[in-house]
Design an enzyme around this catalytic site. Structure first.
Site, short mmCIF file in Angstrom:
data_model
loop_
_atom_site.label_atom_id
_atom_site.label_comp_id
_atom_site.label_asym_id
_atom_site.label_seq_id
_atom_site.Cartn_x
_atom_site.Cartn_y
_atom_site.Cartn_z
N GLU A 93 -21.72 11.22 -40.16
CA GLU A 93 -22.51 10.31 -40.92
C GLU A 93 -22.22 8.80 -40.33
O GLU A 93 -21.27 8.63 -39.81
CB GLU A 93 -22.45 10.21 -42.47
CG GLU A 93 -23.05 11.68 -43.05
CD GLU A 93 -22.69 11.76 -44.41
OE1 GLU A 93 -23.61 12.15 -45.44
OE2 GLU A 93 -21.35 11.36 -44.91
N CYS A 107 -21.72 1.12 -39.44
CA CYS A 107 -20.57 1.90 -39.89
C CYS A 107 -20.67 3.18 -39.07
O CYS A 107 -21.32 3.88 -39.23
CB CYS A 107 -20.16 1.95 -41.25
SG CYS A 107 -18.50 2.95 -41.29
N CYS A 114 -11.27 14.62 -40.27
CA CYS A 114 -10.23 13.86 -40.05
C CYS A 114 -9.04 14.67 -40.42
O CYS A 114 -9.01 15.33 -41.18
CB CYS A 114 -10.46 12.48 -40.95
SG CYS A 114 -9.19 11.31 -40.90
N CYS A 118 -5.69 11.06 -46.19
CA CYS A 118 -5.50 10.22 -47.24
C CYS A 118 -5.98 10.87 -48.48
O CYS A 118 -7.23 11.30 -48.49
CB CYS A 118 -5.98 8.96 -46.99
SG CYS A 118 -5.55 8.24 -45.29
N CYS A 121 -9.67 9.79 -49.93
CA CYS A 121 -10.84 9.46 -49.06
C CYS A 121 -11.69 11.16 -48.94
O CYS A 121 -11.21 12.27 -48.98
CB CYS A 121 -10.49 9.23 -47.50
SG CYS A 121 -11.60 9.08 -46.45
N CYS A 335 -17.66 2.94 -48.57
CA CYS A 335 -16.32 3.24 -47.87
C CYS A 335 -15.60 4.61 -48.53
O CYS A 335 -15.42 4.40 -49.91
CB CYS A 335 -15.14 2.14 -48.31
SG CYS A 335 -15.63 0.58 -47.44
N1 SAH Z 1 -9.19 6.31 -40.40
C1 SAH Z 1 -9.83 4.92 -40.53
C2 SAH Z 1 -11.23 4.73 -40.73
C3 SAH Z 1 -12.03 5.36 -41.86
S1 SAH Z 1 -11.54 5.02 -43.43
C4 SAH Z 1 -9.03 4.14 -41.55
O1 SAH Z 1 -8.05 4.57 -42.27
O2 SAH Z 1 -9.16 2.87 -41.66
C5 SAH Z 1 -12.31 3.31 -43.62
C6 SAH Z 1 -12.04 2.79 -44.86
O3 SAH Z 1 -12.31 3.17 -46.10
C7 SAH Z 1 -10.41 2.41 -44.89
O4 SAH Z 1 -10.15 1.06 -45.40
C8 SAH Z 1 -9.97 3.40 -46.10
O5 SAH Z 1 -8.82 2.90 -46.79
C9 SAH Z 1 -11.44 3.21 -47.06
N2 SAH Z 1 -11.53 4.36 -48.09
C10 SAH Z 1 -11.03 5.56 -47.97
N3 SAH Z 1 -11.55 6.23 -49.18
C11 SAH Z 1 -12.00 5.38 -49.76
C12 SAH Z 1 -12.52 5.40 -51.11
N4 SAH Z 1 -12.59 6.46 -51.94
N5 SAH Z 1 -13.17 4.17 -51.68
C13 SAH Z 1 -12.95 3.10 -51.14
N6 SAH Z 1 -12.37 2.92 -49.77
C14 SAH Z 1 -11.97 4.19 -49.31
#
Ligand code: SAH
Length: 357
Positions: A93, A107, A114, A118, A121, A335
């Protein structure tokens, strides 16, 4: 049959080499870049300053087809989310974010799935399937630009995946997006976001690019960060912050720190104070992002009051900070919400609409 060469996989110097390999003069590379990225034409036949023989050769041996759009959804705030199907049927996406005035942002994803795990996410809910090719990264942008008929001014590599885990393809895509005969987006307007792959941050610093580096911090103490982001066990905060300071010093660019605010988890006064302390003396900017809901993840977004307090604590300690505007939440395009699954279309609230293309 031999597979065709995807022209979107070639940076400018590789395009010149390809021309030579095909027995064509190297200057044709610039014309091809212009046609594909600047004029955004969709077929070789429209390249009317190229000889017919060259067009026939390119048609036989090369391609630059757009990505296949499976669905596109539009949020009430104008944000649009695109679900693409790649040649091997993997789904990714990307999100288009128009702003008031001339600013438009996309974006982009850099991996299908991935591996970073985390806990907050949506992308992390599926395993890493594979790295995206340079062509697949560039093509998300090109396909969206054609679809929305607007020039994109800002690019964030913040979609599905960990960009620095797909380093060479990502950097090649960046060079095409930045090239003046390519998509011509200024380096400063391209952001690479990482969960904190320290070795790659040092490597990136060596490139001496004017790229914006964003680092997803999300916690200011190792105990807490270990529980949210497994990468912290490999690269703890002191090593990560050292790498970020090195990046800022060697590029002169301030590092952007992302901090997803989760209720009762990382939104306390103590975390704010700890964050200010680890950022002290670093050329930085903090982006506070309210957690966006992800199905099957129990965590809750921090309250507005907690976010305001967090911001005030950082400001009192002279750390530049802003609260990221929420975009596209109603279509799961915000995000952390990208999952690359078709089923997402079924879960839309009634105030958004989507259309099949
Ligand atoms: N792997 C990279 C890019 C993808 S995540 C990274 O970690 O930066 C992109 C952004 O989305 C990151 O800043 C992450 O902390 C944020 N993110 C992930 N899950 C989220 C959520 N449920 N709500 C808000 N931001 C989130």
């Amino acid at each position: 049959m031999k597979e065709k060469i995807n022209l979107l996989d070639k940076d400018f110097s590789q395009m010149r080499n390809l021309m030579k390999q095909l027995g064509l003069p190297a200057f044709r590379a610039q014309q091809l870049f212009n046609w594909i990225y600047s004029s955004k034409i969709s077929s070789f036949a429209s390249m009317d300053n190229l000889p017919q023989s060259m067009i026939a050769l390119l048609e036989e041996k090369t391609c630059f087809d757009p990505l296949k759009i499976i669905s596109a959804q539009r949020s009430k705030d104008g944000t649009r989310k695109f679900l693409f199907e790649l040649e091997d049927k993997k789904l990714i996406e990307s999100v288009y974010l128009p702003y008031k005035g001339v600013r438009t942002s996309v974006c982009l994803s850099t991996q299908a799935g991935c591996a970073m795990g985390c806990s907050f996410c949506a992308t992390a809910k599926q395993p890493l399937k594979r790295n995206l090719s340079c062509a697949e990264i560039v093509n998300q942008l090109l396909t969206i630009e054609k679809k929305v008929s607007r020039r994109i001014s800002n690019i964030v590599l913040m979609g599905m995946g960990e960009p620095l885990a797909n380093y060479s393809n990502v950097l090649k895509a960046v060079s095409i997006m930045n090239h003046k005969d390519g998509l011509d987006v200024a380096m400063r307007r391209i952001t690479v976001s990482t969960c904190g792959l320290v070795k790659k941050i040092y490597k990136l610093a060596e490139e001496k690019l004017q790229l914006t580096l964003a680092v997803s911090l999300n916690a200011a103490t190792d105990d807490l960060r270990d529980t949210l982001m497994p990468v912290n066990k490999k690269y703890p905060l002191n090593e990560l912050m050292k790498a970020c300071r090195h990046y800022a010093a060697s590029t002169g660019r301030r590092v952007s720190f992302e901090y997803v605010m989760i209720k009762g988890v990382n939104d306390s006064r103590d975390q704010a104070i700890a964050l200010a302390s680890i950022l002290k003396g670093t050329l930085s900017h903090v982006n506070l992002i309210r957690l966006n809901p992800v199905p099957s993840i129990k965590m809750q977004p921090a309250a507005t009051g907690a976010i305001d307090m967090f911001k005030a604590i950082l400001e009192m300690r002279t750390i530049p900070v802003s609260i990221r505007q929420e975009r596209g939440k109603d279509i799961d395009a915000a995000c952390g919400q990208l999952s690359g699954r078709k089923t997402l279309n079924l879960k839309r609230p009634p105030d958004s609409h989507s259309h099949k293309i």
